[in-house]
Design a protein around this motif. Structure first.
Motif: not given
Ligand SMILES: [Zn+2]
Length: 276
Positions: A55-63
């Motif tokens: 039930h966990v998904y991810a978002t990848i990036g640089l704030h």
């Protein structure tokens, strides 16, 4: 699943003592979640968590605040991150593109413009990293998770819209939306959803936007560990509390809780292409 926390940070140091228990509590509360990275290490740990739990998904990036020497947040990186926040990160498209090969990666971000803490000179650096991430989202064909924070100088929302119109082939979500209805309309017209946190349980500032936006263009989020909703104010926030945000949206709009709960879940499924 009944709820989806569209933006949360259980990958942060704030959960080092009880991360698994927190994630399992959200499962018990029928709440899926999108764990959002803020730099390479937290993006990688978001993917690791997403690979581990259904039930966990991810978002990848640089704030944007991590594109240059930035404010250090103990809840995010603990003591160990001080070296990192004193230098910032240059966005490495290739490294993030590799992370993006995971089927559990559902968006690119959080990326955008933050004019709250930074000075004029860092605007160019933020813009460059933002464009690189938009291009990565185009390549991966995944939506953007946008962090746009207004400040004393410039207009972060206008600048972000200009950049998006020039570069983005994908749509996405404006996380922690903090603009007025005129700004909201511009993002909605471009096809971006708006998401709201527990902030709406203790200020009336966003009621007009929450009420006027089409219900199918809203998402619920916690931004945990920050901005804990009422009645849990004073405690650390967590994804299981997103139900309070959904409740507040239904109250502000004067629509049935069941209708709002179902539609917000459908919205998350549509925007992020997930199957829950
Ligand atoms: Zn965030």
């Amino acid at each position: 699943m009944k709820y989806f926390d569209a933006h949360t940070h259980v990958n942060f140091v704030a959960y080092d003592e009880d991360r698994e228990a927190t994630i399992l509590r959200s499962h018990g509360a029928e709440t899926g979640m999108n764990v959002v990275g803020t730099q390479y290490d937290t993006s990688k740990s978001a993917v690791d968590l997403a690979e581990k739990y259904d039930h966990v998904y991810a978002t990848i990036g640089l704030h944007p605040i991590h594109t240059s020497k930035s404010y250090h947040d103990e809840k995010e990186l603990g003591d160990g991150g001080k070296e990192f926040t004193s230098r910032g990160e240059v966005f490495d498209t290739k490294a993030y593109e590799e992370l993006g090969q995971s089927k559990k990666v559902i968006a690119v971000g959080e990326c955008g413009l933050d004019y709250y803490r930074l000075d004029e000179q860092t605007k160019g650096v933020q813009e460059e990293a933002f464009i690189q991430q938009i291009e990565l989202a185009n390549t991966l064909n995944k939506p953007l998770m946008l962090h746009i924070r207004p400040g004393r100088t410039g207009n972060a929302y206008d600048d972000a819209l200009k950049i998006l119109k020039a570069h983005a082939k994908v749509r996405g979500d404006v996380h922690f939306f903090a603009g007025d209805w005129n700004i909201a309309k511009e993002f909605l017209d471009e096809g971006f959803t708006l998401s709201f946190t527990g902030v709406i349980t203790f200020t009336r500032d966003y009621d007009e936007v929450v009420r006027n936006a089409p219900l199918d263009m809203l998402l619920s989020e916690t931004d945990a560990p920050y901005v804990t909703p009422a009645p849990y104010r004073g405690k650390r926030n967590e994804p299981a509390y997103v139900e309070m945000v959904v409740r507040q949206i239904s109250e502000i709009r004067n629509e049935s809780f069941e209708k709002v709960q179902r539609q917000l879940l459908d919205n998350a499924v549509r925007v992020f292409g997930i199957a829950i």
